[in-house]
Design an enzyme around this catalytic site. Structure first.
Site, PDB file in Angstrom:
ATOM      1  N   LYS A 236     -28.842 -15.069  10.141  1.00  0.00           N
ATOM      2  CA  LYS A 236     -27.566 -15.192   9.715  1.00  0.00           C
ATOM      3  C   LYS A 236     -27.142 -15.789   8.387  1.00  0.00           C
ATOM      4  CE  LYS A 236     -26.817 -16.725  14.561  1.00  0.00           C
ATOM      5  NZ  LYS A 236     -26.041 -15.407  14.814  1.00  0.00           N
TER       6      LYS A 236
ATOM      7  N   PHE B 244     -32.201 -19.881  22.982  1.00  0.00           N
ATOM      8  CA  PHE B 244     -31.465 -18.808  22.634  1.00  0.00           C
ATOM      9  C   PHE B 244     -32.133 -18.291  21.319  1.00  0.00           C
ATOM     10  CE2 PHE B 244     -28.381 -16.075  20.497  1.00  0.00           C
ATOM     11  CZ  PHE B 244     -27.906 -15.086  21.407  1.00  0.00           C
TER      12      PHE B 244
ATOM     13  N   ASP C 256     -37.828 -21.255  15.225  1.00  0.00           N
ATOM     14  CA  ASP C 256     -36.523 -20.452  15.061  1.00  0.00           C
ATOM     15  C   ASP C 256     -35.296 -21.259  14.336  1.00  0.00           C
ATOM     16  OD1 ASP C 256     -34.280 -19.014  15.374  1.00  0.00           O
ATOM     17  OD2 ASP C 256     -34.468 -18.348  17.391  1.00  0.00           O
TER      18      ASP C 256
END
Length: 417
Positions: free
Chosen positions: A267, A153, A238
């Site tokens: 984030k 993801f 990531d």
């Protein structure tokens, strides 16, 4: 909802039911949120429009690593709001150089490129890898190839969902960009076999969050690093969800002493206040980009830089990482002690856990709804896994209470079903 007074809708005292109905009527149905409407928050707790308090065990998928409204982060934002919030990159502002310097120091890389969302940062890393492949490695034009991991993801842009293995993310959005090969996550041999002379990068999550907090086999990240070095391929990590303290390290790659060629961040870099993301790499990689080839109006804006610098200052104390390690050990011990007829597997590291329900147990969505009734916010993924990722400011006592509520919620839902 039937109106009982002559007041305009905006003057109606908000309730959960009323707000959910308004959202259902006027928003895209691209999410299926739990039936809660948050009005206030502080630390690890939120309060809904009806005045009920909940322990936040999701923390915005790691965007709220430092809790809701962390005083240092809020103060940094307030001070910047009184000065300047946006210039665009057409001009320089007085916080940009300091932000770049601070993030370079944190990552150990020579240069950073700021963006806004995690997906933007991933796209930036993909573009950088392709450009590096053409300009430095000498890959023939328009043949650059990138290897990715299954069950990944990385966001929801067209390019990214094109190499997703999740039907919900992928189906109905083609045609997709070429140049990507998907191999099983955690399988270094499969990854090595997928490398071709045109391969320019390997993109992976050091820990897969959306997949259910999946930790790769020990030595996998080291093997990936070795393969990338041997084959002259960029390792793109990531760390949007796994980075900035979540796993007990500044970056999840740190657990194996691995340094990727490109860090992808997001984030938590925005402190739960605004979207902030970016990539970091050394000059021999980053400098393949030239003016006009990539950018963002809001990337590296003054407000973002001020908040991100405050986030970096917190991380440089080492306290968030230490809390995640210590409390994470306690959380995982408590979760592993749950009855095996309720919980089949517990995965994760630091203050991050994927609780896979045992066969015959209710779907994870139903358990999360029961948790909501009990005052705990958590989220399901892939039908049978509950993700737990509390803010790093959570206490040991709060974790114990949350695990108690989880066990009760599973039992309660099983009895209803």
């Amino acid at each position: 909802m039937t109106q009982t007074t002559d007041r305009p809708a905006s003057a109606v005292t908000p309730t959960t039911e009323h707000e959910l109905e308004r959202a259902e009527a006027h928003s895209a149905h691209n999410y299926h949120p739990l039936p809660v409407v948050v009005a206030e928050a502080e630390g690890a707790w939120v309060t809904d429009v009806d005045g009920k308090r909940y322990l936040d065990m999701l923390a915005g998928y790691s965007a709220l690593n430092f809790g809701h409204r962390h005083p240092a982060l809020v103060e940094a934002a307030k001070q910047q709001l009184d000065r300047v919030t946006l210039t665009s990159r057409a001009f320089q502002h007085d916080g940009f150089a300091a932000f770049c310097e601070d993030l370079s120091r944190l990552t150990g890389k020579q240069a950073v490129l700021p963006m806004n969302t995690g997906a933007e940062a991933v796209e930036t890393a993909l573009k950088l890898a392709r450009k590096w492949g053409y300009d430095v490695k000498g890959v023939p034009a328009d043949t650059a190839h990138i290897v990715v991991a299954g069950e990944n993801f990385h966001g929801r842009t067209i390019a990214i969902v094109g190499f997703s293995t999740d039907p919900d993310a992928r189906d109905g959005f083609g045609p997709f960009a070429p140049g990507f090969t998907v191999v099983p996550y955690g399988d270094a041999e499969a990854l090595a076999a997928a490398i071709t002379p045109s391969t320019v990068g390997v993109l992976l999550e050091p820990v897969q969050g959306e997949a259910g907090v999946v930790v790769p086999p020990k030595g996998y990240l080291t093997a990936v690093r070795d393969i990338c070095t041997r084959e002259r391929v960029l390792m793109l990590a990531d760390e949007v969800q796994s980075g900035l303290g979540r796993t007990g390290h500044t970056f999840a790659c740190d657990a194996e002493g691995v340094v990727p060629d490109v860090y992808v961040m997001g984030k938590a870099l925005g402190g739960g206040i605004l979207p902030v993301s970016g990539i970091a790499a050394d000059r021999d990689v980053m400098d393949v980009l030239h003016p006009g080839q990539h950018g963002s109006t809001f990337g590296g804006n003054p407000l973002a830089c001020a908040v991100a610098r405050a986030v970096i200052a917190l991380l440089e104390t080492g306290e968030p990482q230490a809390r995640s390690r210590e409390l994470g050990e306690h959380l995982h011990a408590r979760l592993r002690a749950l009855p095996s007829d309720l919980v089949g597997e517990v995965r994760g590291v630091g203050l991050w856990a994927g609780v896979q329900l045992a066969d015959g147990m209710p779907r994870a969505r139903l358990v999360c709804e029961r948790l909501l009734e009990r005052g705990v916010l958590a989220k399901d993924t892939h039908e049978h896994t509950i993700r737990l990722a509390p803010p790093l400011v959570v206490t040991r006592e709060e974790l114990d209470w949350a695990v108690d509520q989880l066990e009760a919620a599973i039992l309660d839902d099983a009895s209803r079903g």
